[in-house]
Design an enzyme around this catalytic site. Structure first.
Site, PDB file in Angstrom:
ATOM      1  N   SER A  50       0.824  -1.215   0.000  1.00  0.00           N
ATOM      2  CA  SER A  50       0.000   0.000   0.000  1.00  0.00           C
ATOM      3  C   SER A  50       0.854   1.260   0.000  1.00  0.00           C
ATOM      4  O   SER A  50       1.956   1.281   0.557  1.00  0.00           O
ATOM      5  CB  SER A  50      -0.877   0.046   1.259  1.00  0.00           C
ATOM      6  OG  SER A  50      -1.636  -1.127   1.398  1.00  0.00           O
ATOM      7  N   HIS A  97      -7.075   0.106   6.508  1.00  0.00           N
ATOM      8  CA  HIS A  97      -6.643  -1.272   6.763  1.00  0.00           C
ATOM      9  C   HIS A  97      -6.606  -1.590   8.256  1.00  0.00           C
ATOM     10  O   HIS A  97      -7.008  -2.677   8.674  1.00  0.00           O
ATOM     11  CB  HIS A  97      -5.292  -1.545   6.114  1.00  0.00           C
ATOM     12  CG  HIS A  97      -5.346  -1.614   4.627  1.00  0.00           C
ATOM     13  ND1 HIS A  97      -6.086  -2.551   3.956  1.00  0.00           N
ATOM     14  CD2 HIS A  97      -4.781  -0.840   3.667  1.00  0.00           C
ATOM     15  CE1 HIS A  97      -5.965  -2.368   2.644  1.00  0.00           C
ATOM     16  NE2 HIS A  97      -5.178  -1.320   2.443  1.00  0.00           N
TER      17      HIS A  97
END
Lengths: 375, 375, 375, 375
Positions: free
Chosen positions: B243, B313
């Site tokens: 990410s 997340h």
């Protein structure tokens, strides 16, 4: 969810009560929002709406995330309705289910499908089970209702319930407006070829999901079927029902005990007096006269037609086209209404106006033959 | 609906304002309900909830009944969001859309579909258009992302939007946790055979519908894909993201101007002082140290991680597993975070607990290599 | 089957030779059947047919039972055709493939499907690969050819080859008969709305499977598309091709070296003499005159039109409607025919008669403008 | 095609005769090819094959091009078979149908589908109609056979016949090899859960299309189902039939009148002599002994097992595993074989070898319990 579905009635009833008690709106937040409410500030109204939302809504939305969640929730509400009856706490909880289901089962999310003989047996078996008006005898009878050239069956489905219909309507194609249910159901009838038909008769509408009680689909179903059939068979000019009058005898019985105050034509009043519905069958003329008066004038406290089927079709924009004696020889037809049946007419040019008029003034539109009966 | 969709921005803006003004809650009814409110009577709270419902809700439910209604409403909200910006009246109206959409787009109504090369070109073209993280160069690149043996692409669909995805995630199958995006995107990579893979890497997640802003699907999407991949390829033991850190440099820049009051390790504070992010690139060690501090400690006023990707997340139950320097050579990667990228780890045994802890205490879970960076 | 498919060209060639040698008819049985043949006994003729069947037929039928067998056999024949060329033994073996494929790929087993933008990318990518007449530039060009309102693309599929087309035709809908390919292919053309179209132009037909060479589908494809389009868009009255003349210059070149004996209008003969096709481009009038003569009069030894495209369409029952100079600016169009293109007209009332006449007398039907060119 | 299908039996019979007479091979061409035949020239053999092809083949291929052509041809052959009986001309014509159908209905073109309760009622109704071994009582019985957890039903379909099955097999999942049909068909049986099953029992195989007589599918069907079930339920180790012995009593009756010359164990011979099958039922021991001898030793002139069911399964590579007395109480079971039934075992490791041995030497493989009966 599995735990909920596995509960017996007592445990489930307790759980429903707990939910109703614990998942109301947040009390403190709600009181704050009430104090902060300022009629001049729309934001404060919205804050109040948020604060007053029963937490059941979020609970149900979360339960719905489970696999098969929607299906389980619909089943749970069916059980809640049985348990709740007149219990105000559980009925309030049911109101929360109803609020959410009305939004989730919005017509925009429904699929109309024609049910045919090529449809899955799983779906067809459900149609047999769900038919609530004119029972389907067996698979042979079913086959005729879905695949004979003069028959159609349409159902609404919701994607989350996949192959489990919400409501369906059975249609007979014909060359004329029918005056008895036997002429439709008889296996010996002459089959009108679909391309020769001028009239589509809605002869049976069944709701399938007790758990969706009060969420109305019938109105949209009929309109969509009128739309689709018009496109497929442009020669069909008349859309009409052949409907029962489920509370006619009950009303007559009730009138004899508690005559209503309303003004009533002398002949109706006299017939009501002289007729004991549990003793004798009225003459056809009397039955028709009473039915006409009942359907047009008998109203609930809210001014709606007393007869639920009339309420449904008139509310959808149909008009009361004709009334027939000896139209239903079945036991139920005799017990409910001495065999009287009714045609409600869906005239595409008038539907919108009728619906508007009915909603605003409660006016019941009727056809010339009914007018004569009312005199 | 067609009229609304046909309007130019000015007309639409006026219409939205009219709706916001006219379709608030029924003022009289609301005030009655407030007066009738009795904390001891749950029914009065529910009555208040009903009375405070902005009539926009019913308006939107009616508009949704039109053919293609849901699709149109989602488009209209996308336009509303553009117009509304900081206008409080229109933002309140947007809140009404959001309220309804959150209920309608409940995860229980969504389908997960794997997107493959046998999928319709119509859907695939949309994937190209919607990819927001690592742009898809052309149909050749797309083909590789959906049909190479070491690649998967999954999307959520809603039945009312048919073939228009809501959100999708791209997955790389690998033998190890990746430390740079180039090792994933390179056409020259060695392709791991799916049956040999031990690690699934979520390397790109894209929301597709601006009109569904704020309705969150990503959490459910990742969990479902973890579930499905585990079943299909039981040898995959590690589920991890690769990410970006979109606001790292922006945070450093801001710290130099408005240093936060929070206590900070001396080394971090010194590095922040000496580093001008618009002049020089930090050493890898400094970049990693700053990123670790930023991701674990930098918080919004509400105590959430400042970094939106971290927020997503960690909020889903992942932990911050590792941080890599020089992991993204793209212009955007350099501009946002000097090429720093991050692995968030989804460990099926810890997801629920992490999510709970994060939601209640805001605790950020991290792995040993991050711990070392924080010392 | 896998072994066969895995062979390199040498091994495969050897194997084909072995099959050709070993799998002829049973010699002894065949001679017995010949001796037993009695012209008066139909059973003896059938016995002879059975005895003379090359055992390749049974071999191929058995190979076809393997999973994916049909697909593999079609690929094998494609390789056989490359190897066989003029080798009589392998060509005889190819004849056995052809005999069986002609039976298996009978039109009764084919599906016509319209290819659209919602079709799977897998199928669409094959269309790009297979287009043999007017190359598809990229996915954008493809999208226009399958989903622009004035474009259609139809393909035949066989169930055993699933999503791999056999042949496809591209159609342009228009308000007039086109006189140049550029007016069709240009992205800047004015798009005729399908409901306004009067003319359907078949502008490209491509066979997809080299392994099905000699099994003819084109005839059925065109007739089925004419049928389907007529039903969908009843205002389309004209079905016409815009076709190349692939061997025009080759014929002219050949005529200069080996003038044919046939009688020829003086003007044609003179033009042929004076024109060196490798030096100069003829005037438009000369090109049209030569093309008309070539298409109508130049024949193979069997009396069929020399031009393969003419042979195909005339054999299908079309007539040669018009010839256009400067209709194709592409390199190939110039090299083959100085840019001359042709309209073959499929008139539903004449197709059957034309086809019959062509098959029996070889007569080429043509339109008035061609008649003028032939004078 | 419509004309052919509309004919009554007389007209059709005449037409078939005309076709048989007119569409034999081209007589002149055939004689030329015979004269030109040269054993040393493979091309002349192929030319002979072409010349001897009855023109019925091309006729049938053309008829097949009509919409629904395959379906019509299959129906026509069913009628031809009825008319033809022992008429040699029509039987020769039937041979032409058979020749083409064997090629068209090659296993490579068939789909195996599992039939379930979600299958279309149209298909399911056909299953009821076609079941030829153990009649399906009604839709309730059908539902159990396709959707009970211990039941499976698989069918072969051909794309050109769409939803009309060619052949199907019914499977019972069980924990043991069954010794009577009642233990399988009884609605009161204990249902074995599919995941606990160790044995798959093929208890009914039905051909569906009389028009495809002689085109064999059963062999492929069983093998494919063994394959598919093994993959789905790896714990199933035993694949076995429970089969009737349709001609046992007929054979005993015939032996009493025309004793075969073959050597026979004394006990068998004596039992045959003393037993009048139309008077008395043999003891269980005698019935088993006779059945064992009949199944293993009684042969046709071509050396094939006399019993058609034995011929089918042994020819497919099964072995005769066990014989059971009193296994079938039905009238037909008693009349044909005093209720004797048989297990044929499909052992995946032996199928290929058994099949090979049976084809080359006619050897019947059997299990130890059968060996004991043969002593």
């Amino acid at each position: 969810m599995d735990a909920l579905e596995g509960m017996d009635e007592t445990a489930l009833s307790d759980t429903f009560r707990t939910i109703a008690a614990e998942f109301g709106p947040d009390q403190a937040g709600l009181e704050t929002a009430i104090h902060a409410f300022d009629a001049a500030d729309p934001a404060s109204a919205r804050a109040l709406h948020r604060a007053s939302e029963p937490r059941t809504q979020e609970l149900l939305r979360r339960l719905n995330q489970a696999p098969g969640g929607t299906r389980s929730l619909v089943r749970l509400r069916a059980r809640l309705l049985k348990i709740a009856k007149s219990d105000p706490v559980l009925r309030a909880l049911d109101g929360d289910f109803h609020h959410l289901f009305s939004s989730w089962f919005n017509r925009g999310f429904l699929d109309l499908r024609r049910i045919e003989w090529s449809t899955s047996a799983e779906v067809l078996e459900r149609i047999i089970d769900y038919e609530a008006v004119h029972a389907i005898q067996d698979w042979h009878d079913l086959k005729s209702r879905v695949s004979s050239d003069d028959r159609r069956l349409y159902a609404f489905f919701h994607p989350a319930l996949q192959d489990d219909p919400l409501i369906f309507v059975e249609v007979a194609l014909s060359g004329e407006i029918p005056t008895s249910i036997d002429s439709i159901l008889s296996p010996d009838r002459v089959v009108t070829r679909s391309k020769d038909a001028t009239t589509a008769v809605f002869y049976s509408i069944s709701n399938c999901q007790p758990g969706l009680k009060g969420v109305s689909f019938g109105n949209f179903l009929i309109k969509q079927v009128v739309e689709d059939l018009s496109r497929e068979l442009p020669d069909i000019a008349t859309f009409v029902t052949l409907s029962p009058v489920p509370r006619l005898r009950a009303w007559v019985r009730h009138q004899r005990i508690n005559p209503s105050d309303e003004e009533m034509p002398r002949q109706v009043a006299e017939t009501l007096q002289k007729l004991d519905p549990d003793q004798a069958k009225p003459t056809d003329d009397d039955a028709l006269m009473l039915a006409a008066h009942y359907l047009v004038h008998a109203k609930t406290q809210k001014g709606q037609p007393l007869d639920p089927v009339a309420r449904f079709h008139l509310g959808n924009g149909a008009r009361l086209q004709a009334i027939h004696a000896n139209a239903d020889q079945s036991l139920r037809g005799q017990e409910n209404a001495w065999g009287v049946m009714v045609n409600y007419l869906y005239d595409r040019r008038d539907i919108a106006r009728n619906q508007e008029d009915f909603a605003t003034t409660g006016e019941v539109k009727f056809g010339p033959s009914v007018r004569r009966l009312l005199r």
